[in-house]
Design a protein around this motif. Sequence first.
Motif, short mmCIF file in Angstrom:
data_model
loop_
_atom_site.label_atom_id
_atom_site.label_comp_id
_atom_site.label_asym_id
_atom_site.label_seq_id
_atom_site.Cartn_x
_atom_site.Cartn_y
_atom_site.Cartn_z
N LEU A 74 0.87 -1.20 0.02
CA LEU A 74 0.09 -0.08 -0.03
C LEU A 74 0.65 1.07 -0.01
O LEU A 74 0.78 2.27 -0.73
CB LEU A 74 -1.06 0.09 1.32
N ILE A 75 1.69 1.39 0.84
CA ILE A 75 2.86 2.65 0.94
C ILE A 75 3.77 2.61 -0.41
O ILE A 75 3.67 3.81 -0.85
CB ILE A 75 3.87 2.39 2.12
N TYR A 76 3.81 1.46 -1.16
CA TYR A 76 4.57 1.67 -2.22
C TYR A 76 3.59 2.04 -3.26
O TYR A 76 4.08 3.29 -4.11
CB TYR A 76 5.11 0.10 -2.77
N LEU A 77 2.24 1.72 -3.36
CA LEU A 77 1.53 2.35 -4.52
C LEU A 77 1.14 3.98 -4.14
O LEU A 77 1.01 4.59 -4.99
CB LEU A 77 0.09 1.48 -4.25
N ILE A 78 1.07 4.16 -2.68
CA ILE A 78 0.44 5.46 -2.34
C ILE A 78 1.73 6.43 -2.86
O ILE A 78 1.69 7.48 -3.35
CB ILE A 78 0.28 5.50 -0.94
N THR A 79 3.04 5.89 -2.85
CA THR A 79 4.27 6.56 -3.13
C THR A 79 4.30 6.78 -4.58
O THR A 79 4.46 7.93 -5.37
CB THR A 79 5.35 5.88 -2.77
N LEU A 80 4.04 5.73 -5.39
CA LEU A 80 3.81 6.04 -6.93
C LEU A 80 2.68 7.04 -7.29
O LEU A 80 2.96 7.93 -8.17
CB LEU A 80 3.55 4.61 -7.48
N VAL A 81 1.61 7.03 -6.62
CA VAL A 81 0.61 7.99 -7.01
C VAL A 81 0.93 9.46 -6.33
O VAL A 81 0.54 10.15 -7.28
CB VAL A 81 -0.92 7.33 -6.24
N ARG A 82 1.41 9.47 -5.33
CA ARG A 82 1.67 10.97 -4.95
C ARG A 82 2.94 11.39 -5.58
O ARG A 82 2.93 12.76 -5.65
CB ARG A 82 2.12 10.79 -3.27
N MET A 83 3.95 10.65 -6.20
CA MET A 83 4.95 11.25 -6.77
C MET A 83 4.66 11.33 -8.44
O MET A 83 5.45 11.80 -8.96
CB MET A 83 6.08 10.39 -6.56
N ILE A 138 -6.41 4.64 -5.83
CA ILE A 138 -5.55 4.05 -4.64
C ILE A 138 -5.74 4.84 -3.31
O ILE A 138 -5.91 4.41 -2.44
CB ILE A 138 -4.04 4.18 -5.08
N LEU A 139 -5.88 6.10 -3.64
CA LEU A 139 -5.97 7.12 -2.43
C LEU A 139 -7.52 6.98 -1.85
O LEU A 139 -7.58 7.05 -0.66
CB LEU A 139 -5.50 8.62 -2.88
N ALA A 140 -8.53 6.86 -2.85
CA ALA A 140 -9.77 6.63 -2.05
C ALA A 140 -9.90 5.36 -1.61
O ALA A 140 -10.29 5.43 -0.50
CB ALA A 140 -10.45 6.68 -3.35
N ALA A 141 -9.24 4.38 -2.09
CA ALA A 141 -9.13 3.09 -1.10
C ALA A 141 -8.26 3.28 0.18
O ALA A 141 -9.00 2.86 1.14
CB ALA A 141 -8.55 1.71 -1.96
N ALA A 159 -1.23 10.44 3.44
CA ALA A 159 -1.50 10.06 2.27
C ALA A 159 -2.71 10.66 1.42
O ALA A 159 -2.37 10.75 0.15
CB ALA A 159 -1.93 8.53 2.10
N VAL A 160 -3.54 10.95 2.18
CA VAL A 160 -4.64 11.77 1.43
C VAL A 160 -4.90 13.20 1.65
O VAL A 160 -4.19 14.01 0.93
CB VAL A 160 -6.07 11.09 2.15
N ALA A 216 -8.88 15.49 6.19
CA ALA A 216 -9.51 14.08 6.54
C ALA A 216 -8.80 13.55 7.65
O ALA A 216 -9.51 12.90 8.37
CB ALA A 216 -9.27 13.39 5.32
N GLY A 217 -7.46 13.66 7.99
CA GLY A 217 -6.71 13.01 8.97
C GLY A 217 -7.15 13.47 10.35
O GLY A 217 -7.49 13.02 11.07
N VAL A 218 -7.57 14.94 10.37
CA VAL A 218 -7.74 15.31 11.58
C VAL A 218 -9.39 15.24 11.93
O VAL A 218 -9.62 14.63 13.17
CB VAL A 218 -7.75 17.08 11.54
N LEU A 219 -10.17 15.15 11.15
CA LEU A 219 -11.55 14.61 11.05
C LEU A 219 -11.61 13.28 11.63
O LEU A 219 -12.47 13.06 12.56
CB LEU A 219 -12.48 14.80 9.77
#
Lengths: 45, 310
Positions: A32-41, B55-58, B122-123, B127-130
């Motif tokens: 999950l962290i790997y995928l999030i990193t890909l998306v965020r970058m 991915i972020l939604a999930a 990540a998001v 949202a994190g604080v809520l």
Amino acid sequence: MPTQDEGHQEAGRRQRGRNLAILAVLLGFVVLIYLITLVRMGGAE
Amino acid sequence: MTELSIDGGQRTAVRLAGCATWRDYVDLLKPRVMTLVVFTGFVGLAVAPGGLHPILAATAILCIAIAAGAAGAINMWYDRDIDAVMARTQARPLPRGLIDPSDALGFGIVLTVAAVGLMGLAVNWVAGVLLGLASAFYVFVYTMWLKRRTPQNIVIGGAAGAFPPMIGWAAVTGEVSLASIGLFAIIFLWTPPHFWALGLYRCGEYAKAGVPMMPVVAGERRTKRQMLLYTVLLLPLGLLPYVTGIAGLVYAAGALVLGGLFVVCAVRVWRERGRETGDRAAKQMFGYSIFYLFALFGLMVIDRSNGGFM
């Protein structure tokens, strides 16, 4: 009617089950962290 | 820890104190309650304007689920004494001695911190604080402060369960808006009649455990009157998503029908003599209340995906 020996075996079986569950969760977390990193970058776009 | 215990000198049983399976830890997360929380959180995310990478939604949904479960675990840690008294909660892992209370507390705290941190990083941090606020509200305000002190426990404490759609919305938009507060308000008003329906037919158990639920403290008649009042208030409030533009006429019509049936349920409960019928209407209302929330929020997504143009 379980004996004390069977009780120890059951405890060991449960411990193994918990360990495997933690392994699965940790692996999932890493992916999950790997995928999030890909998306965020921006790599996944 | 495994220990051998002799049961009445007749039967040998092995008690596995503190030796839970992974399923017992899943039970600690109150998976059934989590279903509704995850669903309403998903709806908040789905109907919010704008987009979020899948991915972020999930991840956002996962964080909501984990934080809700973790709050449930901390609630079970705090309430383990009363859970052991009530038939509904006696089978939980802590009253059965399967999980050590300190393990349950640690499990809940670690998961809460992980979920809130991941949501923020990540998001987004709104949202994190809520999410952190919802968890804190459930644990400190509802569980530790209100639950054992006032019959208004679930009225005020219900706010914790109303956060998820607002969190889902904030995950997409990065803000709190009137529309997302409307989603919050729907669940906030839905919670009292939902829990009081349960409280009516579990009244004896709550009394035994010393939990001042409304039916225990104020009696059946007053509780039923209040349930009716809340469902009547919820009927127009259910139209807020239509008014704020989240959903269209299909939703509005559905909300009126669903809300009307909820009022009918409350009227039937109000007219029922529980002792003679085994609280049949209250049980039906409890079941319907769950269906109501699923259907109402489900309609929002369906109407939204159709464009909400009607």
